[in-house]
Design a protein around this motif. Structure first.
Motif, PDB file in Angstrom:
ATOM      1  N   PRO A 147       0.758  -1.248   0.049  1.00 23.16           N
ATOM      2  CA  PRO A 147      -0.090   0.012   0.041  1.00 23.16           C
ATOM      3  C   PRO A 147       0.985   1.256   0.031  1.00 23.16           C
ATOM      4  CG  PRO A 147       0.157  -0.905   2.295  1.00 23.16           C
ATOM      5  CD  PRO A 147       0.851  -1.984   1.252  1.00 23.16           C
ATOM      6  N   LEU A 148       0.538   2.138  -0.926  1.00 24.66           N
ATOM      7  CA  LEU A 148       1.315   3.504  -1.118  1.00 24.66           C
ATOM      8  C   LEU A 148       0.331   4.430  -0.577  1.00 24.66           C
ATOM      9  CD1 LEU A 148       3.751   5.207  -1.670  1.00 24.66           C
ATOM     10  CD2 LEU A 148       2.935   5.337  -4.149  1.00 24.66           C
ATOM     11  N   TRP A 149       0.791   5.293   0.584  1.00 25.99           N
ATOM     12  CA  TRP A 149      -0.053   6.179   1.071  1.00 25.99           C
ATOM     13  C   TRP A 149       0.211   7.325  -0.017  1.00 25.99           C
ATOM     14  CZ3 TRP A 149       1.380   5.719   6.934  1.00 25.99           C
ATOM     15  CH2 TRP A 149       0.941   4.556   7.427  1.00 25.99           C
ATOM     16  N   THR A 150      -0.832   8.060  -0.292  1.00 21.27           N
ATOM     17  CA  THR A 150      -0.605   9.300  -1.022  1.00 21.27           C
ATOM     18  C   THR A 150      -1.879  10.327  -0.894  1.00 21.27           C
ATOM     19  OG1 THR A 150      -0.515  10.120  -3.408  1.00 21.27           O
ATOM     20  CG2 THR A 150      -2.204   8.619  -2.858  1.00 21.27           C
ATOM     21  N   MET A 151      -1.824  11.606  -1.579  1.00 20.17           N
ATOM     22  CA  MET A 151      -2.653  12.561  -1.060  1.00 20.17           C
ATOM     23  C   MET A 151      -4.128  12.481  -1.755  1.00 20.17           C
ATOM     24  SD  MET A 151      -0.833  14.336   0.753  1.00 20.17           S
ATOM     25  CE  MET A 151      -1.584  16.096   0.791  1.00 20.17           C
ATOM     26  N   PRO A 152      -4.975  13.138  -1.511  1.00 18.06           N
ATOM     27  CA  PRO A 152      -6.477  12.893  -2.221  1.00 18.06           C
ATOM     28  C   PRO A 152      -6.254  13.493  -3.798  1.00 18.06           C
ATOM     29  CG  PRO A 152      -6.910  14.016  -0.043  1.00 18.06           C
ATOM     30  CD  PRO A 152      -5.253  13.699  -0.355  1.00 18.06           C
ATOM     31  N   ASP A 153      -7.285  13.025  -4.574  1.00 19.71           N
ATOM     32  CA  ASP A 153      -7.081  13.260  -5.887  1.00 19.71           C
ATOM     33  C   ASP A 153      -7.085  14.701  -6.384  1.00 19.71           C
ATOM     34  OD1 ASP A 153      -7.688  10.575  -6.235  1.00 19.71           O
ATOM     35  OD2 ASP A 153      -9.610  10.731  -6.581  1.00 19.71           O
ATOM     36  N   TYR A 212      -4.861  16.825  -5.255  1.00 25.10           N
ATOM     37  CA  TYR A 212      -3.188  17.167  -5.333  1.00 25.10           C
ATOM     38  C   TYR A 212      -3.012  16.658  -6.812  1.00 25.10           C
ATOM     39  CZ  TYR A 212      -3.327  18.628  -0.641  1.00 25.10           C
ATOM     40  OH  TYR A 212      -3.544  19.465   0.490  1.00 25.10           O
ATOM     41  N   GLU A 213      -3.573  15.599  -7.372  1.00 30.95           N
ATOM     42  CA  GLU A 213      -3.265  15.355  -9.011  1.00 30.95           C
ATOM     43  C   GLU A 213      -1.816  14.959  -8.829  1.00 30.95           C
ATOM     44  OE1 GLU A 213      -3.487  18.511 -11.317  1.00 30.95           O
ATOM     45  OE2 GLU A 213      -5.678  18.613 -11.443  1.00 30.95           O
ATOM     46  N   THR A 214      -1.324  14.016  -7.869  1.00 29.27           N
ATOM     47  CA  THR A 214       0.101  13.274  -7.841  1.00 29.27           C
ATOM     48  C   THR A 214       0.112  12.432  -9.013  1.00 29.27           C
ATOM     49  OG1 THR A 214      -0.840  11.394  -6.442  1.00 29.27           O
ATOM     50  CG2 THR A 214      -0.097  13.516  -5.324  1.00 29.27           C
ATOM     51  N   LEU A 215       1.414  11.937  -9.131  1.00 31.40           N
ATOM     52  CA  LEU A 215       1.803  11.148 -10.306  1.00 31.40           C
ATOM     53  C   LEU A 215       1.949   9.590  -9.910  1.00 31.40           C
ATOM     54  CD1 LEU A 215       4.249  13.488 -12.088  1.00 31.40           C
ATOM     55  CD2 LEU A 215       1.885  13.089 -12.752  1.00 31.40           C
ATOM     56  N   ASP A 216       1.524   9.230  -8.555  1.00 33.65           N
ATOM     57  CA  ASP A 216       1.826   8.074  -7.862  1.00 33.65           C
ATOM     58  C   ASP A 216       1.292   6.958  -8.772  1.00 33.65           C
ATOM     59  OD1 ASP A 216       3.426   9.392  -5.837  1.00 33.65           O
ATOM     60  OD2 ASP A 216       1.657   9.373  -4.700  1.00 33.65           O
ATOM     61  N   PRO A 235      -5.083   7.533   2.881  1.00 35.77           N
ATOM     62  CA  PRO A 235      -5.351   7.327   4.193  1.00 35.77           C
ATOM     63  C   PRO A 235      -5.968   8.250   5.193  1.00 35.77           C
ATOM     64  CG  PRO A 235      -3.017   7.826   4.058  1.00 35.77           C
ATOM     65  CD  PRO A 235      -3.446   8.102   2.857  1.00 35.77           C
ATOM     66  N   ILE A 236      -6.035   9.550   4.455  1.00 37.90           N
ATOM     67  CA  ILE A 236      -6.834  10.703   5.340  1.00 37.90           C
ATOM     68  C   ILE A 236      -7.958  11.033   4.595  1.00 37.90           C
ATOM     69  CG2 ILE A 236      -4.337  11.505   6.213  1.00 37.90           C
ATOM     70  CD1 ILE A 236      -4.030  13.299   3.823  1.00 37.90           C
ATOM     71  N   PRO A 237      -8.893  11.826   5.155  1.00 34.14           N
ATOM     72  CA  PRO A 237     -10.056  12.305   4.683  1.00 34.14           C
ATOM     73  C   PRO A 237      -9.905  13.250   3.184  1.00 34.14           C
ATOM     74  CG  PRO A 237     -10.247  12.519   6.945  1.00 34.14           C
ATOM     75  CD  PRO A 237      -8.629  12.155   6.573  1.00 34.14           C
ATOM     76  N   SER A 238     -10.827  13.236   2.473  1.00 30.31           N
ATOM     77  CA  SER A 238     -10.376  14.019   1.430  1.00 30.31           C
ATOM     78  C   SER A 238     -11.449  15.425   1.434  1.00 30.31           C
ATOM     79  CB  SER A 238     -11.106  13.266   0.140  1.00 30.31           C
ATOM     80  OG  SER A 238     -10.160  12.150  -0.060  1.00 30.31           O
ATOM     81  N   THR A 263      -3.861  23.044   4.195  1.00 27.18           N
ATOM     82  CA  THR A 263      -3.122  22.964   5.626  1.00 27.18           C
ATOM     83  C   THR A 263      -3.693  21.725   6.161  1.00 27.18           C
ATOM     84  OG1 THR A 263      -2.945  25.352   5.663  1.00 27.18           O
ATOM     85  CG2 THR A 263      -2.870  23.990   7.601  1.00 27.18           C
ATOM     86  N   GLN A 264      -5.079  21.821   6.457  1.00 28.19           N
ATOM     87  CA  GLN A 264      -5.651  20.294   7.315  1.00 28.19           C
ATOM     88  C   GLN A 264      -5.179  19.202   6.701  1.00 28.19           C
ATOM     89  OE1 GLN A 264      -9.785  21.455   7.101  1.00 28.19           O
ATOM     90  NE2 GLN A 264      -9.538  22.592   9.121  1.00 28.19           N
ATOM     91  N   THR A 265      -5.056  18.892   5.191  1.00 27.31           N
ATOM     92  CA  THR A 265      -4.543  17.912   4.669  1.00 27.31           C
ATOM     93  C   THR A 265      -3.108  17.331   5.024  1.00 27.31           C
ATOM     94  OG1 THR A 265      -6.477  18.050   2.812  1.00 27.31           O
ATOM     95  CG2 THR A 265      -4.384  16.673   2.349  1.00 27.31           C
ATOM     96  N   GLU A 266      -2.507  18.604   4.952  1.00 31.82           N
ATOM     97  CA  GLU A 266      -0.899  18.005   5.119  1.00 31.82           C
ATOM     98  C   GLU A 266      -0.692  17.823   6.536  1.00 31.82           C
ATOM     99  OE1 GLU A 266       0.974  21.815   3.711  1.00 31.82           O
ATOM    100  OE2 GLU A 266       0.477  21.313   1.813  1.00 31.82           O
ATOM    101  N   GLU A 267      -1.312  18.430   7.308  1.00 31.42           N
ATOM    102  CA  GLU A 267      -1.175  18.275   8.803  1.00 31.42           C
ATOM    103  C   GLU A 267      -1.835  16.856   9.243  1.00 31.42           C
ATOM    104  OE1 GLU A 267       0.294  19.722  11.370  1.00 31.42           O
ATOM    105  OE2 GLU A 267       1.039  21.325   9.697  1.00 31.42           O
ATOM    106  N   ALA A 268      -2.754  16.183   8.354  1.00 25.21           N
ATOM    107  CA  ALA A 268      -3.388  14.942   8.816  1.00 25.21           C
ATOM    108  C   ALA A 268      -2.459  13.842   8.167  1.00 25.21           C
ATOM    109  CB  ALA A 268      -4.654  14.616   7.990  1.00 25.21           C
TER     110      ALA A 268
END
Length: 761
Positions: free
Chosen positions: A232-238, A240-244, A260-263, A268-273
């Motif tokens: 499992p690779l933890w990544t950001m919500p959609d 953020y448009e990551t390339l993972d 693994p975090i709410p979307s 700021t809240q996403t990064e802190e989560a």
């Protein structure tokens, strides 16, 4: 209990006071007050802008500390939400400096304002690289060296590792290879479990069971039971448009994307989560791999979380196109760029130079973020902490704020007043010259050598051009040369004439130099006067040719004004003038006993003392302090406006005072005070009713060979003064004859043998 309560209150008070003191120390400035430059009010305020995230605020705070405390410029700090607002303000010149521009995020803005319109200048990298990628905790990275790069994630044992609940301390993966597997099977085949020569009762079933047991053991050791599972690779919500997902697919990795975090959180809240999740997982030693970025306070030296980056294929701008569906590279590293308004170089070149040299890397930024997170520092405190720790290396790069000056405003009224005063003094000297010529036959003026008095007035008037030429607030090289000729040649004329005529009086009334004094005629003294001024002219000519003063710019309190340069030639000339003044002071001492008509020693001494003291004081002020252009003009002008008129007044006013009162011819020209005409000593009282006795009393003037004309070195033989002198000589001869007769009579009585008494004379 009461004692414990008191200790608790005291401790709490100390902590609160310490916290307030620390906060106050930061609030009043980063550097001590004596190490900060005063804020300049003559320059425009430098406007710094930044975005609403911590790293951008830190860069702005660092720039503000340097600009205000080490360069002395006033600043404003404005926080903006979007980069578009930042670039718009830089474009219009309402903002001056922006230190954290990410080329990936604002590439189109850079193209528009920097490349096309050129209203914004890119002044280089800040030194901070923003790197995105995949990170694993160090306790996972230490399990096997295959985890350094993404290729290790093809290993089934690595895949199995990420399915553990936690990673035990000193856990290591079994390194089972094909060679070791075949060797284990060969060992079983050669053993008694399968070899009939070693075991006659062995059966095929027994051999098969032994081999299956080895295979099961190796499968369990190699975690082949997880071969079909994914990491499992933890990544950001959609959003953020990551390339993972693209990277995993194109590299064929056995991974799956997990958010693994709410979307529904903001940025700021996403990064802190995500940071909180990594912190908790690290504390529990859970195996994980997560999308993350640098700089971040989790990478600071104080952070308890230690993360390692997994190396993906290197990024190459020519082959790694983010829009491509077969993207197979790591994330593009982003170096932060510094942007300034194109108007800043003209507005404040020193601030522009600071923006170009300001630099720190991501490790230093992460330490600042760690100070804020773990030590409770504010943005300003963390920025100050970095500045203080790195000031020694930054100090050599800081631009010199004294280079930035503003032209000093000149007070025209002050200059006009000084020039008018100089012109009035010239007119006054002309009046004195006319009076000297008119009363040249009066004894008090005649004895002072009218020719040299006129030369002194000429020198005094000539000196005033030093002030008149200073009027121009932008002097040229020619004016600077003319000024030194006016200043020093005027001094030579004034004190050269005064010194020579004083020297003649000293020679006349010195008994040992009586014969020599008769040779000091006006002609001879004028020749020496010419020699003195010829030397001064030669020195000034050499000065003009070898090192002429030039128009230069003087900076004082960040104000500039044009002045004439001062070199060692100035000091050499002033030292020579000082030596001449000391010599004149010695001459004035030697003539202190001259008759009243010649005795100017008191006035001369005052003039010399005044000139030396005022000159030294003004030179000390001029060379040890700085001020405005008006201050510089006033001090230089006073070098002439104060001592020259005072010297002239001291030497001329007493003469004209006696002349105008009709007593100019009553001054004494003799150095001898004779006896009374009745043959008695001058101190012997005489009959006050006897006019002849009164005329020949102790106030009688006698030349005795020394009552001479200071103009020619010869006795005065013309006019009423000459007749009075001859009359006095006759009276003195009569007195001497009477005294000689009286002495002869006394001697005869003293040595007469027929006299019964002895008369004591």
């Amino acid at each position: 209990m009461f004692l414990q309560m008191r200790i608790f209150v005291l401790t709490l008070t100390i902590l609160v006071v310490g916290a307030l003191a620390t906060e106050a120390a930061y609030s009043v400035g980063c550097f001590p007050a004596n190490e900060r430059l005063p804020l300049r009010s003559d320059l425009e305020t430098i406007n710094i802008v930044h975005n609403n995230w911590t790293t951008s605020r830190l860069s702005a705070a660092i720039a503000r500390i340097f600009l205000e405390e080490k360069l002395g410029f006033r600043t404003t700090d404005t926080e903006l939400v979007t980069e578009q607002e930042v670039f718009d303000r830089l474009h219009h010149g309402t903002a001056d400096i922006f230190l954290e521009a990410n080329p990936v995020d604002v590439g189109d803005l850079i193209e528009q304002f920097v490349t096309v319109e050129r209203s914004i200048l890119d002044v280089g990298p800040l030194g901070v690289y923003q790197e995105f990628g995949w990170y694993i905790p160090d306790y996972v990275w230490n399990v096997s060296n295959v985890l350094d790069t993404y290729t290790g994630f093809f290993d089934e044992s690595v895949i199995a590792l990420f399915h553990l609940d936690s990673v035990p301390v000193d856990f290591q993966l079994e390194n089972i290879t094909l060679i070791s597997a075949f060797k284990s099977i060969d060992d079983v085949m050669a053993s008694a479990a399968c070899n009939s020569t070693l075991n006659a009762t062995v059966s095929v079933t027994d051999c098969k069971a032994a081999i299956e047991g080895v295979i099961t053991f190796m499968r369990n050791e190699a975690h082949l039971n997880f071969a079909d599972d994914l990491v499992p690779l933890w990544t950001m919500p959609d959003s953020y448009e990551t390339l993972d997902a693209t990277i995993i697919r194109n590299l064929g990795l056995s991974m799956e994307i997990v958010v693994p975090i709410p979307s529904n959180l903001d940025k700021t809240q996403t990064e802190e989560a995500l940071v909180e999740l990594l912190r908790d997982s690290y504390a529990a030693r859970k195996p994980f791999i997560s999308y993350f970025w640098e700089p971040q306070y989790l990478f600071s030296h104080e952070s308890p979380v230690k993360l390692r980056r997994v190396q993906l294929p290197d990024y190459d701008a020519d082959y790694c196109n983010i829009s491509s569906s077969n993207y197979r590279c790591e994330y593009q590293p982003n170096v932060m760029r510094k942007m300034v308004s194109s108007k800043l170089p003209a507005k404040n070149e020193i601030a522009f130079d600071l923006a170009k040299v300001l630099h720190y890397d991501e490790n230093e930024l992460e330490d600042m973020l760690g100070r804020m997170e773990y030590d409770g520092m504010s943005v300003d405190q963390a920025a100050c902490n970095w500045v203080l720790n790195n000031f020694e290396s930054m100090e050599t790069l800081l631009p010199d704020p004294s280079r930035l000056v503003t032209p000093s405003e000149v007070n025209g009224s002050l200059r006009i007043a000084f020039v008018i005063l100089a012109a009035l003094l010239i007119a006054f000297f002309c009046v004195l010259a006319a009076g000297t010529f008119h009363y040249r036959r009066v004894r008090v003026v005649l004895s002072a050598s009218p020719v040299f008095l006129m030369l002194m007035l000429l020198g005094a008037a000539w000196s005033m051009f030093w002030v008149i030429l200073l009027y121009d607030d932008a002097p040229t090289d020619a004016i600077c040369i003319a000024r030194i000729w006016a200043r020093h040649l005027g001094f030579s004329l004034v004190f050269g004439a005064l010194a020579l005529k004083t020297y003649r009086i000293a020679a006349i009334f010195n008994v040992k130099a009586t014969k020599k004094s008769h040779q000091l005629t006006n002609v001879r003294l004028l020749v020496r006067f010419g020699e003195i001024n010829l030397y001064v002219c030669a020195f000034l000519l050499t000065w003009t040719v070898a090192g002429a003063p030039t128009a230069t710019t003087l900076v004082s309190h960040n104000n500039s004004y044009a002045v004439c340069s001062i070199t060692w030639w100035d000091n050499a000339m002033y030292l020579q003038e000082l030596a001449a003044m000391l010599g004149l002071a010695f001459l004035s001492y030697r003539v202190r006993k001259a008759p009243s008509a010649f005795n100017e020693c008191k006035h001369m001494a005052l003039a010399v003392y005044n000139w030396i003291i005022i000159g030294v004081i003004l030179q000390l002020i001029l060379n040890s302090t700085t001020g405005t252009a008006d201050f510089y003009f006033a001090i230089q002008s006073l070098e002439v406006l104060v001592p020259v008129p005072i010297a002239i007044l001291l030497l001329f006013v007493p003469k004209f005072y006696l002349t105008l009162r009709g007593k100019g011819s009553e001054v004494t020209t003799s150095s001898f005070r004779g006896s009374n005409p009745n043959g008695s000593h001058p101190k012997t009282p005489s009959d006050p009713s006897n006019s002849n006795a009164k005329a020949a009393s102790g106030d009688m003037e006698m030349s005795s060979g020394n009552g001479v004309d200071s103009e020619t070195g010869r006795p005065e033989l013309s006019g009423k003064a000459a007749a009075a002198e001859y009359k006095n000589i006759r009276r003195e001869n009569i007195r001497l004859m009477r005294e000689m007769e009286a002495m002869r009579t006394q001697l005869l009585r003293l040595h007469n043998p027929h006299s019964g008494t002895v008369e004591v004379m």
